[in-house]
Design an enzyme around this catalytic site. Structure first.
Site, PDB file in Angstrom:
ATOM      1  N   SER A  99       0.834  -1.204   0.000  1.00  0.00           N
ATOM      2  CA  SER A  99       0.000   0.000   0.000  1.00  0.00           C
ATOM      3  C   SER A  99       0.861   1.243   0.000  1.00  0.00           C
ATOM      4  O   SER A  99       1.970   1.247   0.555  1.00  0.00           O
ATOM      5  CB  SER A  99      -0.901   0.002   1.240  1.00  0.00           C
ATOM      6  OG  SER A  99      -1.511   1.265   1.429  1.00  0.00           O
TER       7      SER A  99
ATOM      8  N   TYR B  31      -2.466  -0.445   9.972  1.00  0.00           N
ATOM      9  CA  TYR B  31      -2.652  -0.987   8.624  1.00  0.00           C
ATOM     10  C   TYR B  31      -1.362  -0.869   7.828  1.00  0.00           C
ATOM     11  O   TYR B  31      -0.882  -1.839   7.227  1.00  0.00           O
ATOM     12  CB  TYR B  31      -3.784  -0.238   7.920  1.00  0.00           C
ATOM     13  CG  TYR B  31      -3.879  -0.545   6.441  1.00  0.00           C
ATOM     14  CD1 TYR B  31      -4.245  -1.812   6.000  1.00  0.00           C
ATOM     15  CD2 TYR B  31      -3.606   0.430   5.483  1.00  0.00           C
ATOM     16  CE1 TYR B  31      -4.327  -2.105   4.636  1.00  0.00           C
ATOM     17  CE2 TYR B  31      -3.683   0.147   4.125  1.00  0.00           C
ATOM     18  CZ  TYR B  31      -4.046  -1.123   3.717  1.00  0.00           C
ATOM     19  OH  TYR B  31      -4.117  -1.400   2.380  1.00  0.00           O
TER      20      TYR B  31
END
Length: 349
Positions: free
Chosen positions: A141, A166
């Site tokens: 990501s 995350y």
């Protein structure tokens, strides 16, 4: 080629599985169909792919539309279930897109990220190394860039300062993949996606939230008072980039040096790419374009920056162009028009 794609009830996984199946590859899709967001969208993706409900846990079924496309409902945390699937199907390549997604949700439910993004991820790596998988591709990501302020974000830069759990799990995925590439020779490629949008998109993402609110005459939440930039990347561009990566397993970099280590490669068969539009868009300009497409003005709640967020994302895609001859380039207005058309059709508005 036989491919396992995890996360096929999800946004990118659904589109990628269809693309490979249409190309003629045999694909098995895996997903646990959790309720992190509106499950109607997940069911809609599966039904569009030829898998009508119900979805029985642990049972592999084949698409009514695409003979080469299978689906199994399974948790990555289910080690025995995964081992059984790998033993039976003998995959050539694995593309892991399954994960607990979302920066803000990780602030309130961190255990979900540990279970899926760490425990489940290691289970998958173990299955790959014990079953002669030729290439392991995984979703990272843009969130891993964290406090890095050098723009555009480069895979050659250090990313050791994440600002959400995350992002930390995604950075951990990159480290674990490198370890397996080094110890076991498992060719591994990580993909840092930048703000993916388009038809069938995630309901927790900005374009979906904004469209829903505007059409329902509700205000939209605009964080950091609109002083944000995002490198919005259209879903079809993401899928094309992933296909090219899956098709080309990395080799060890003979020029890599531990005296001046490049984070994007290694002596081991390991590589990291950005996949982004390489063209950051001001959030307020993005909203204005959406208003034009919808033919309706937005009411804006201007709010401070949220914890875990960054003010700007901007992908350096030089390696993607150099190694794979590819660069995403769908204009944002075109992508928004495609999304709005899908949204109106799917939700009948």
């Amino acid at each position: 080629m036989k491919i396992l794609i995890t996360g096929t009830a999800g946004f990118i996984g659904f589109k990628l599985a269809l693309a490979f199946a249409r190309r003629g590859d045999q694909v098995v899709g895996l997903d646990n169909i959790n309720d992190y967001y509106d499950i109607r969208v997940k069911h809609g993706r599966l039904e569009h792919s030829g898998f009508p409900p119900p979805y029985e846990y642990g049972r592999l079924t084949w698409s009514e539309k695409y003979p080469e496309l299978g689906f199994i409902k399974l948790n990555l945390e289910d080690r025995q279930g995964l081992e059984k699937l790998f033993k039976e199907q003998k995959f050539d390549r694995v593309c892991n897109l399954a994960a607990q997604a979302g920066v803000r949700y990780s602030l309130t439910n961190p255990q979900a990220y540990v279970d899926s993004n760490l425990v489940g991820y290691v289970n998958l790596l173990e299955c790959c190394r014990h079953n002669n998988v030729q290439h392991f591709v995984f979703a990272s990501s843009s969130s891993v860039y964290g406090l890095n302020e050098t723009q555009p974000f480069s895979t050659h830069d250090n990313v050791d300062h994440p600002i959400s759990l995350y992002a930390a799990t995604k950075k951990s995925n990159e480290l674990m993949a490198h370890t397996y590439a080094h110890l076991y020779g498992l060719p591994s490629t990580g993909l840092r996606f930048f703000t993916v949008y388009g038809p069938w998109g995630r309901p927790d993402m900005a374009l979906f939230l904004f469209t829903k609110a505007i059409l329902e005459d509700q205000p939209i939440n605009v964080f950091n008072h609109g002083r944000m930039q995002r490198d919005f990347t259209y879903i079809d561009d993401i899928v094309e980039g992933v296909i090219r990566v899956v098709d080309k397993a990395p080799q060890g970099n003979p020029d890599w040096s531990g005296l001046d280590p490049d984070p994007s490669s290694s002596r081991a068969p390991y590589k990291i790419y950005n996949i982004g539009n390489n063209n950051p868009v001001e959030l307020m300009d993005f909203i204005t374009t959406l208003e034009q497409v919808l033919g309706k003005k937005a009411r804006k709640n201007l709010l401070p920056m949220q914890p875990g967020d960054v003010p700007s994302t901007y992908a350096d895609v030089q390696d993607l162009v150099q190694d794979l001859g590819y660069k995403p380039e769908t204009p944002v207005k075109e992508g928004i028009m495609e999304f709005v058309g899908w949204y109106r059709d799917f939700f009948k508005v």
